[in-house]
Design a protein around this motif. Sequence first.
Motif, mmCIF file in Angstrom:
data_model
loop_
_atom_site.group_PDB
_atom_site.id
_atom_site.type_symbol
_atom_site.label_atom_id
_atom_site.label_comp_id
_atom_site.label_asym_id
_atom_site.label_seq_id
_atom_site.Cartn_x
_atom_site.Cartn_y
_atom_site.Cartn_z
ATOM 1 N N ALA A 261 0.841 -1.199 0.000
ATOM 2 C CA ALA A 261 0.000 0.000 0.000
ATOM 3 C C ALA A 261 0.875 1.248 0.000
ATOM 4 C CB ALA A 261 -0.916 -0.010 1.216
ATOM 5 N N SER A 262 0.518 2.200 -0.877
ATOM 6 C CA SER A 262 1.295 3.428 -1.024
ATOM 7 C C SER A 262 0.349 4.612 -1.137
ATOM 8 C CB SER A 262 2.190 3.345 -2.263
ATOM 9 O OG SER A 262 2.836 4.566 -2.522
ATOM 10 N N GLN A 263 0.737 5.714 -0.492
ATOM 11 C CA GLN A 263 -0.031 6.955 -0.595
ATOM 12 C C GLN A 263 0.961 8.103 -0.814
ATOM 13 O OE1 GLN A 263 -0.273 5.268 2.546
ATOM 14 N NE2 GLN A 263 -1.942 3.915 1.898
ATOM 15 N N GLY A 264 0.701 8.933 -1.792
ATOM 16 C CA GLY A 264 1.519 10.116 -2.014
ATOM 17 C C GLY A 264 2.957 9.833 -2.349
ATOM 18 N N GLY A 265 3.220 8.690 -2.972
ATOM 19 C CA GLY A 265 4.577 8.382 -3.407
ATOM 20 C C GLY A 265 5.417 7.600 -2.413
ATOM 21 N N PHE A 266 4.820 7.195 -1.274
ATOM 22 C CA PHE A 266 5.575 6.445 -0.272
ATOM 23 C C PHE A 266 4.771 5.241 0.204
ATOM 24 C CE2 PHE A 266 7.117 10.796 0.056
ATOM 25 C CZ PHE A 266 8.491 10.596 -0.060
ATOM 26 N N ILE A 267 5.447 4.111 0.352
ATOM 27 C CA ILE A 267 4.761 2.931 0.859
ATOM 28 C C ILE A 267 4.484 3.101 2.350
ATOM 29 C CG2 ILE A 267 5.836 1.430 -0.857
ATOM 30 C CD1 ILE A 267 7.558 0.312 1.523
ATOM 31 N N ARG A 268 3.367 2.535 2.784
ATOM 32 C CA ARG A 268 3.019 2.483 4.199
ATOM 33 C C ARG A 268 2.426 1.111 4.481
ATOM 34 N NH1 ARG A 268 2.093 7.733 2.507
ATOM 35 N NH2 ARG A 268 2.980 9.379 3.851
ATOM 36 N N PRO A 269 3.280 0.057 4.475
ATOM 37 C CA PRO A 269 2.772 -1.294 4.707
ATOM 38 C C PRO A 269 2.315 -1.525 6.136
ATOM 39 C CG PRO A 269 5.162 -1.302 4.608
ATOM 40 C CD PRO A 269 4.733 0.074 4.231
ATOM 41 N N ASP A 270 2.562 -0.526 7.014
ATOM 42 C CA ASP A 270 2.097 -0.628 8.396
ATOM 43 C C ASP A 270 0.699 -0.055 8.583
ATOM 44 O OD1 ASP A 270 3.127 1.855 7.744
ATOM 45 O OD2 ASP A 270 3.745 2.330 9.784
ATOM 46 N N PHE A 271 0.137 0.590 7.543
ATOM 47 C CA PHE A 271 -1.222 1.137 7.588
ATOM 48 C C PHE A 271 -2.100 0.397 6.581
ATOM 49 C CE2 PHE A 271 0.467 5.723 8.560
ATOM 50 C CZ PHE A 271 0.865 5.299 9.819
ATOM 51 N N ALA A 272 -3.399 0.362 6.864
ATOM 52 C CA ALA A 272 -4.351 -0.096 5.851
ATOM 53 C C ALA A 272 -4.705 1.033 4.904
ATOM 54 C CB ALA A 272 -5.603 -0.645 6.512
ATOM 55 N N GLY A 273 -4.493 2.267 5.353
ATOM 56 C CA GLY A 273 -4.785 3.426 4.519
ATOM 57 C C GLY A 273 -4.536 4.704 5.283
ATOM 58 N N VAL A 274 -4.560 5.825 4.552
ATOM 59 C CA VAL A 274 -4.420 7.151 5.144
ATOM 60 C C VAL A 274 -5.669 7.943 4.767
ATOM 61 C CG1 VAL A 274 -3.078 9.284 5.211
ATOM 62 C CG2 VAL A 274 -1.904 7.083 5.034
ATOM 63 N N VAL A 275 -6.336 8.513 5.755
ATOM 64 C CA VAL A 275 -7.579 9.242 5.524
ATOM 65 C C VAL A 275 -7.325 10.429 4.584
ATOM 66 C CG1 VAL A 275 -9.415 10.576 6.611
ATOM 67 C CG2 VAL A 275 -8.500 8.553 7.766
ATOM 68 N N GLY A 276 -8.127 10.498 3.525
ATOM 69 C CA GLY A 276 -8.021 11.607 2.596
ATOM 70 C C GLY A 276 -7.020 11.400 1.480
ATOM 71 N N ARG A 277 -6.348 10.244 1.459
ATOM 72 C CA ARG A 277 -5.373 9.958 0.404
ATOM 73 C C ARG A 277 -5.726 8.648 -0.278
ATOM 74 N NH1 ARG A 277 0.789 11.457 2.346
ATOM 75 N NH2 ARG A 277 0.400 13.622 2.948
ATOM 76 N N ASP A 278 -5.579 8.635 -1.593
ATOM 77 C CA ASP A 278 -5.831 7.404 -2.334
ATOM 78 C C ASP A 278 -4.695 6.415 -2.104
ATOM 79 O OD1 ASP A 278 -8.155 8.434 -3.393
ATOM 80 O OD2 ASP A 278 -7.163 9.245 -5.177
ATOM 81 N N ALA B 58 18.680 -2.715 2.293
ATOM 82 C CA ALA B 58 18.254 -1.748 1.279
ATOM 83 C C ALA B 58 16.739 -1.759 1.191
ATOM 84 C CB ALA B 58 18.865 -2.089 -0.073
ATOM 85 N N MET B 59 16.178 -0.582 0.904
ATOM 86 C CA MET B 59 14.725 -0.479 0.870
ATOM 87 C C MET B 59 14.272 0.530 -0.183
ATOM 88 S SD MET B 59 12.224 -0.131 4.156
ATOM 89 C CE MET B 59 13.024 -1.563 4.868
ATOM 90 N N ASP B 60 13.418 0.065 -1.096
ATOM 91 C CA ASP B 60 12.759 0.909 -2.084
ATOM 92 C C ASP B 60 11.382 1.239 -1.534
ATOM 93 O OD1 ASP B 60 11.330 1.982 -4.206
ATOM 94 O OD2 ASP B 60 12.181 0.634 -5.694
ATOM 95 N N VAL B 61 11.163 2.523 -1.205
ATOM 96 C CA VAL B 61 9.925 2.904 -0.532
ATOM 97 C C VAL B 61 9.059 3.811 -1.387
ATOM 98 C CG1 VAL B 61 11.019 2.619 1.710
ATOM 99 C CG2 VAL B 61 10.967 4.886 0.645
ATOM 100 N N GLY B 62 9.370 3.904 -2.669
ATOM 101 C CA GLY B 62 8.601 4.761 -3.572
ATOM 102 C C GLY B 62 9.474 5.844 -4.155
ATOM 103 N N ASN B 63 9.260 7.082 -3.750
ATOM 104 C CA ASN B 63 10.062 8.196 -4.253
ATOM 105 C C ASN B 63 11.481 8.195 -3.706
ATOM 106 O OD1 ASN B 63 7.838 9.077 -5.663
ATOM 107 N ND2 ASN B 63 7.314 10.725 -4.238
ATOM 108 N N LEU B 64 11.710 7.430 -2.645
ATOM 109 C CA LEU B 64 13.023 7.395 -2.010
ATOM 110 C C LEU B 64 13.534 5.963 -1.881
ATOM 111 C CD1 LEU B 64 12.430 9.980 0.866
ATOM 112 C CD2 LEU B 64 13.581 10.380 -1.313
ATOM 113 N N TYR B 65 14.844 5.871 -1.695
ATOM 114 C CA TYR B 65 15.524 4.581 -1.558
ATOM 115 C C TYR B 65 16.539 4.741 -0.437
ATOM 116 C CZ TYR B 65 17.661 0.212 -3.302
ATOM 117 O OH TYR B 65 18.124 -1.079 -3.449
#
Length: 647
Positions: free
Chosen positions: A252-269, A307-314
């Motif tokens: 799961a990713s919102q705003g260019g960053f993964i957040r595998p610790d959340f099911a989602g972020v309110v107000g963000r796709d 190493a970690m690829d998290v979206g916009n950053l590494y």
Amino acid sequence: MDTKTAASRLALSVLTCSVATLASAQDDAPLDLGTIRIQSANAQAVLGNDEITTEEIEQRSASSIADVFAGESSITASGGAPIAQKVFVNGIEESLLSVTIDGARQNKSAFHHAGNVLIDPALLKSVEVSAGLAPADQGAGALAGSISYTTKDARDLLEPSDPFGGMYTLSYGSNGQGFRNTLTAFGQTGGFEYLLSGTRATGEDYDDGSGATVVGTAADLTDYIAKFAYTTETGKRLSFSASQTTDSGLRASQGGFIRPDFAGVVGRDTVLYAAFSQRKSYTFTYEDEQPTGIFAPYVQLSYNEQAMDVGNLYGVNKSFSGVARNEFDLGNGTLNVGLDFFNESAEGYDNTVSPRASSGREELTNIGIFAQARQDLTDRVSVSYGARYDWASFDGADGSDFDDSGLSVNGSVDLVLNDNWTLNAGAASTWGGYELGEAALVNYGTAWDYSDFTTSRAKALRLGVRYENGPWAAKAALFDTDITDIAAVLPTSGARGALTDLRSRGFDGSISFVGTRGFATLNYTYADVEANDDTVATTAYYLGRPVGHIFGLEAGYDVSEELRLGGTAQIALENDDTSIELPGYEVVSVYAEYKPRQMDNLKVRLDVYNLFDETFAVRSSDGLDSSRVVQLNEPGRTVSLTASIKF
């Protein structure tokens, strides 16, 4: 004389005097000390130093690091896919503990929405956890204790006369769990031994207890391990191990960053992103397993990279570390004396360009000397005491340099009161040194500022009793771990010198029964975790979680020689100390394990996880008290069938 010079001379004096006292022990014959009482499992448990044994790991049929700690109360793990799982000890996150795998130090903190140390338990032999009172020989930076993972060698899986063997384990589970395959081959001949193993786990997104699909949770893990060793007839052992663990699933990713610790972020796709987390480790070890006289040397060099690829950053963490020590026989105990070091870095990259462009790098170097004694002073009194002195240098992303040093001391006592009761007490003051910042976010958004950047220190106390009477045993302890001046690993507006004081205090205890055909253990922990005198938030990354009251239950019963029934349970009481009340939950998992008498090399197991289909998020998960976060619920009822054969 200044404080640093005095402390340095004190540490050096401890080492020098300790070695000097060994002149009377220079006997070339091996000395059998038996078990030093303060090192026994029961004594260590009261002091907060628990071991998760091979038998316990197998009983829990662990396929993730969270499974390893099923039934525990003082050690908890966050949920979701392996990439997201973090371990907490009395509510303090593992990034404030010294973490090792087969003795090798692990660097961490690549990205705050992901776990610190990616590890698969396929070949895990044991886990030793020290809560607050880490001894001096556990390494530098053990502010809140230590976690030591040990993996299996070929000789752990073979009888002395067997030249070759192998194992294959296949499991399949409902509710998205999917397939998990592990194939291991091992052998030994003429003192040489080897082990090669590979694990592949794939699945789909699971549903929580309410039937809602939790996106980005599908298993996609690969793990490889290679271990080689040679042991001479006199017990001199050289070993080399290499491992690589990779989680590369859609997250799961919102705003260019993964957040595998959340099911989602309110107000963000939420969209799915092919995230990547990988740990590589290489370790060389020499030790004398049959020492004579006073010398029992141990030398290790290790390199690991995460190493970690998290979206916009590494982000990339690297660590090169080593230790040289000797365990001396004292007649009534042992003295472990040595030197260790590490050189670590955290570097972030812009992942939106090709090739990736570095956005900044931090580097940390530490050298330490230590001595730790463990002795039975009388039939009733046993002690462990030690000291270490560390010198650290830090290079900031802005080119700034910092240097500091500090003394750490610890001591504990085990006092037998009578045939049933024993008293334990321990205290430690630990210099934590500097903290590397989060690798992926170095200089992200703004250049990092190191004003007021400094070193940390922890003070820990523990007082407890234990009771033993036949098949019954119980323990209870009060604990208090207070860590001051923790520099911001995840800085707001780049302020690396923003400092936090963290404190965890409370109670943990257990009662257990071990019979001829079964066992049962009930654990209970209450941890009040505060950051800057307020209840710690569930998004206090690299610090802790408000765990509150946790119960853990584990039981097993051998119906016959072939069939065992058992299960685990975790109960969390509601916690209203947070900004949003954390609800309580009760989760029960059960299993049946069958070993055919005609095929003692085969084991078949049926597990039912979350038997009552509870909808819940584990207490140590991220974002539970944030109105902006959709919490990550754990899987609903899941049925799994596992078959394991050894050949």
